[in-house]
Design a protein around this motif. Sequence first.
Motif, PDB file in Angstrom:
ATOM      1  N   VAL A 137      39.964  35.538  40.691  1.00 41.61           N
ATOM      2  CA  VAL A 137      40.705  36.797  40.776  1.00 41.61           C
ATOM      3  C   VAL A 137      41.001  37.330  39.375  1.00 41.61           C
ATOM      4  CG1 VAL A 137      42.841  37.868  41.570  1.00 41.61           C
ATOM      5  CG2 VAL A 137      41.683  36.203  43.017  1.00 41.61           C
ATOM      6  N   ALA A 138      41.371  36.430  38.460  1.00 37.70           N
ATOM      7  CA  ALA A 138      41.657  36.850  37.090  1.00 37.70           C
ATOM      8  C   ALA A 138      40.410  37.417  36.418  1.00 37.70           C
ATOM      9  CB  ALA A 138      42.204  35.672  36.291  1.00 37.70           C
ATOM     10  N   ASP A 175      49.361  42.369  45.326  1.00 37.60           N
ATOM     11  CA  ASP A 175      49.126  41.186  44.490  1.00 37.60           C
ATOM     12  C   ASP A 175      50.109  40.066  44.846  1.00 37.60           C
ATOM     13  OD1 ASP A 175      47.120  42.556  43.238  1.00 37.60           O
ATOM     14  OD2 ASP A 175      48.379  43.215  41.565  1.00 37.60           O
ATOM     15  N   ARG A 193      48.843  40.620  37.882  1.00 41.71           N
ATOM     16  CA  ARG A 193      47.471  40.637  37.371  1.00 41.71           C
ATOM     17  C   ARG A 193      47.011  42.043  36.983  1.00 41.71           C
ATOM     18  NH1 ARG A 193      43.250  42.097  40.743  1.00 41.71           N
ATOM     19  NH2 ARG A 193      43.870  42.764  42.841  1.00 41.71           N
ATOM     20  N   ARG A 194      47.483  43.083  37.674  1.00 40.36           N
ATOM     21  CA  ARG A 194      47.065  44.447  37.324  1.00 40.36           C
ATOM     22  C   ARG A 194      47.997  45.109  36.316  1.00 40.36           C
ATOM     23  NH1 ARG A 194      45.204  46.983  43.101  1.00 40.36           N
ATOM     24  NH2 ARG A 194      46.544  45.348  43.949  1.00 40.36           N
ATOM     25  N   ALA A 204      33.634  42.971  41.064  1.00 40.57           N
ATOM     26  CA  ALA A 204      34.375  43.842  40.154  1.00 40.57           C
ATOM     27  C   ALA A 204      33.504  44.993  39.671  1.00 40.57           C
ATOM     28  CB  ALA A 204      34.896  43.029  38.969  1.00 40.57           C
ATOM     29  N   TYR A 223      39.575  46.085  35.295  1.00 43.70           N
ATOM     30  CA  TYR A 223      40.677  46.859  34.728  1.00 43.70           C
ATOM     31  C   TYR A 223      40.793  46.777  33.208  1.00 43.70           C
ATOM     32  CZ  TYR A 223      42.224  47.131  39.574  1.00 43.70           C
ATOM     33  OH  TYR A 223      42.286  47.373  40.916  1.00 43.70           O
ATOM     34  N   SER A 239      48.246  37.665  32.440  1.00 43.91           N
ATOM     35  CA  SER A 239      48.113  36.965  33.716  1.00 43.91           C
ATOM     36  C   SER A 239      46.902  36.034  33.710  1.00 43.91           C
ATOM     37  CB  SER A 239      47.990  37.986  34.848  1.00 43.91           C
ATOM     38  OG  SER A 239      47.749  37.345  36.082  1.00 43.91           O
ATOM     39  N   PRO A 246      47.076  42.355  32.846  1.00 39.52           N
ATOM     40  CA  PRO A 246      45.873  41.575  33.196  1.00 39.52           C
ATOM     41  C   PRO A 246      45.547  40.462  32.211  1.00 39.52           C
ATOM     42  CG  PRO A 246      45.285  43.782  32.452  1.00 39.52           C
ATOM     43  CD  PRO A 246      46.763  43.773  32.620  1.00 39.52           C
ATOM     44  N   TYR A 258      37.852  38.800  37.946  1.00 37.06           N
ATOM     45  CA  TYR A 258      37.631  40.098  38.602  1.00 37.06           C
ATOM     46  C   TYR A 258      38.518  41.174  37.980  1.00 37.06           C
ATOM     47  CZ  TYR A 258      38.226  43.710  42.165  1.00 37.06           C
ATOM     48  OH  TYR A 258      38.320  44.902  42.819  1.00 37.06           O
ATOM     49  N   THR A 259      39.776  40.829  37.741  1.00 42.42           N
ATOM     50  CA  THR A 259      40.733  41.794  37.195  1.00 42.42           C
ATOM     51  C   THR A 259      40.325  42.241  35.793  1.00 42.42           C
ATOM     52  OG1 THR A 259      42.489  40.758  38.499  1.00 42.42           O
ATOM     53  CG2 THR A 259      43.161  42.205  36.691  1.00 42.42           C
TER      54      THR A 259
END
Length: 387
Positions: free
Chosen positions: A96-97, A16, A56-57, A150, A104, A63, A60, A99-100
Amino acid sequence: MRRFSLWLRGKPMIADSALALLFFILEVVSFVGSDRDERWPQLVLGLLICLPVVWRRKYPRVSAAAILLMSLTSTVIMWTTDNAAAEHPGLLALGVALYTLVAYVDRRTAAVYLGLLVVDTVLSSLVVRQDVILGIIISALLFALAWITAEFFSARRAYDEEVAARLKVAEYDRDRRAEEAVATERTRIARELHDVVAHAVSVMIVQADGASFAVDTNPALAKKALGNISSTGRDALAELRRTVSLLRSEVSDDAMPQHGTAGIAKVVEMMRATGLHVRLELTGELDDISPSVSLGIHRLVQESLTNVLRHAGENPKARVTVRRTETAVLVEVIDNGSARSAFIGGSGNGLVGMRERVHVLHGTLETGRRPDGSWRVYAELPLEIKD
């Protein structure tokens, strides 16, 4: 490359951080030709946009909220300065956020976040006032790609986890069966050893008694008896050596499979990892019963849950109840009563094996469908096994 990929998968913050660095490089490249007075404030804002990607992980929600806040801040700056060139390529982190959150967290949170992204996109497109429709379309494609990607990787990860869990169950079952086969063979050898030694010693005692009486009156008969004793002893010693040689490698207690409450809990835990919803109820002291009965309980629970997993259809559920009374242990396994209830469509070897095991333990076994459609396995195993 595969080794590096596996190493990187175990260290998500490094991957990340690399992604955040890539976004910041895009920020630097986009503002290389701008004025010095505008460049540094925009780079600082770009750094603040990219920085939350690092966590982000791990965090999440925080972020994603931070990236959205920085995007709104960028929109406000463009609106107050009327500078459309101040757009930030690092805002790709919004995708990306999203997707996370899908991969997750959960879809509900991701859907709320997507709604906020739509509002942010419309506002930023209106502020820029250049190809509003095109900007909205590009953003919609980005967010759709993030969501679909995702979903794909989440399904793949869930599949891999389920396969790994099932492989673990299969490996555990294989080891358990191997250990039980060894224990059975040891019992058979011990029984043969007892028969050989008991028979030989009995013959030797009879021959010795006869020789002691005949040694004075009939020396030839006494000599023959002594010869029989010698021959029988040699044969018994050879058989004893052969049998004992098979028992020299002892297995430590730590290496032996767990029974009792620990063994049942371990089986239930592994079955839950495969997606089977199991409710476990243990009543009474189950750790001080005989190993044979404890092993029988373990195998009944394991075989029943395996059959539920195989034949109970989608979203299988089961309830396991093990209760000790003064004279016996009661084992009951009931599935959720789906259309493809447990043990239907199988080979039937599982039921045969359970009946044989219960019969050896002098217990009783009842299996069949209940009025509500569920399948029930009920066994009563006596605490004391009579010879």
